[in-house]
Scaffold this motif. Sequence first.
Motif, PDB file in Angstrom:
ATOM      1  N   VAL A  52       0.848  -1.194   0.000  1.00  0.00           N
ATOM      2  CA  VAL A  52       0.000   0.000   0.000  1.00  0.00           C
ATOM      3  C   VAL A  52       0.881   1.242   0.000  1.00  0.00           C
ATOM      4  CG1 VAL A  52      -1.669   1.336   1.337  1.00  0.00           C
ATOM      5  CG2 VAL A  52      -1.932  -1.139   1.138  1.00  0.00           C
ATOM      6  N   SER A  53       0.600   2.137  -0.918  1.00  0.00           N
ATOM      7  CA  SER A  53       1.368   3.372  -1.057  1.00  0.00           C
ATOM      8  C   SER A  53       0.756   4.508  -0.244  1.00  0.00           C
ATOM      9  CB  SER A  53       1.436   3.769  -2.532  1.00  0.00           C
ATOM     10  OG  SER A  53       1.819   5.118  -2.685  1.00  0.00           O
ATOM     11  N   LEU A  54       1.573   5.182   0.577  1.00  0.00           N
ATOM     12  CA  LEU A  54       1.086   6.350   1.313  1.00  0.00           C
ATOM     13  C   LEU A  54       0.672   7.454   0.363  1.00  0.00           C
ATOM     14  CD1 LEU A  54       2.713   4.811   3.607  1.00  0.00           C
ATOM     15  CD2 LEU A  54       3.124   7.072   4.580  1.00  0.00           C
ATOM     16  N   LEU A  55       1.434   7.615  -0.711  1.00  0.00           N
ATOM     17  CA  LEU A  55       1.134   8.641  -1.693  1.00  0.00           C
ATOM     18  C   LEU A  55      -0.218   8.392  -2.355  1.00  0.00           C
ATOM     19  CD1 LEU A  55       1.990  11.046  -3.493  1.00  0.00           C
ATOM     20  CD2 LEU A  55       3.198   9.409  -4.946  1.00  0.00           C
ATOM     21  N   GLU A  56      -0.451   7.149  -2.766  1.00  0.00           N
ATOM     22  CA  GLU A  56      -1.709   6.815  -3.423  1.00  0.00           C
ATOM     23  C   GLU A  56      -2.885   6.965  -2.464  1.00  0.00           C
ATOM     24  OE1 GLU A  56      -4.492   5.416  -6.307  1.00  0.00           O
ATOM     25  OE2 GLU A  56      -2.548   6.424  -6.390  1.00  0.00           O
TER      26      GLU A  56
END
Length: 405
Positions: free
Chosen positions: A348-352
Amino acid sequence: MQVNQRYDILPTMIPVSIYIHIPFCVHRCAYCDFNTYAGMEKWIPAYTEALCREIAVVSEAAPEGISVQTIFFGGGTPSYLSASLLNKVLHTVRSHFQVMEKAEISLEANPGTVEPHLFEELREAGFNRLSIGMQSAIPKELKFLTRIHTVEDVQNSVIQARKAGFQNINLDLIFGIPGQTIQTWKNSLEFALSLQPEHVSLYSLTVEEGTPLNHWVEEGKISMPSDDDAAELYEYSMDAMAEAGYLQYEISNWAKQDLNGDWLMCRHNLQYWRYLPYLGFGAGSHGFFENTRISNVLGIPEYINRIKSLSSHQFPASAAVDQILILDRQEQMKEFMMVGLRLTHEGVSLLEFYHRFGVSLLEVFGKEIEFLLARGLIEWFNENKRLRLTKRGKLLGNQVFLYFV
């Protein structure tokens, strides 16, 4: 742990995927709880017509700018249909949606129902990926699962598919079968890898309510392997697949690299796990667009009659819709975490997350994340910009997901 909270803007235009459900089977397997039916072949022509009509009607209501990057024919047994009918449905999609030039177009195939000429006809129609239901290389295990194919059927299907030009083949296998040992599982994996598939999916046998397998267990006729036994088979799989050069990119899925060095992950399933939009057509199919989830009616005759009614519904639903669920922001964030953590390589991407929801992942799920980090079930990587399951977390994935859902 301190994490950089600055975020960039990501692109907003994302192509959709299309799932097409073919609910017909020669025989319904003892463990299967999918929306499939045996002995209903007479409905195939009418069902195909209804599918094409649903695709056309939904496309007319679709917002402008939608493009399709993957198409997946699942079931059931899609290979039970003739190539001409499959081609008709695929042609309908191409006629009503903008399908990308290099779209991934997949078809599930049962090695016990495929005639050799079908593979050539599928390639000519535009299919470029096959998913073959191998399940096991052990005759006794295939018999227990009530599969109608043999090990030789699997081998012949792969050979014929290669001759027809398929360069992207997946094999499905099942572990945790009663009576299965580490040695029989090793034999099945080795046989599968000897066929050099580009992709392998390994699933743990689960007892689903209402299936013959469930009745056998309840009546005490069989006993399922313990969780520890199933975990041992899964751990062996992770090591064996890595040694064979496959990347585990999702809890149950492994991919090889092509000649260009690209990993041949299933792009269609990545659409689900990355929480991106998809449209579902056919009886019992599901769709997800923006904040809306839909599911169609299950029965074949009812589905056909609904489509004939030509009643209008708001996109992405059709006349065959059974349920429409509008997700609020909190529900979407929970689902995003559940599906994203299945991606064992990218996580899981923090940015996304911030781009999707306008809030920090740590602000929403900070307590859950700290709890799981402390127990060694998830980990930070990529300079603390992404979260993913640890090896132990992969073994306990369902327990991890419960903290977010």
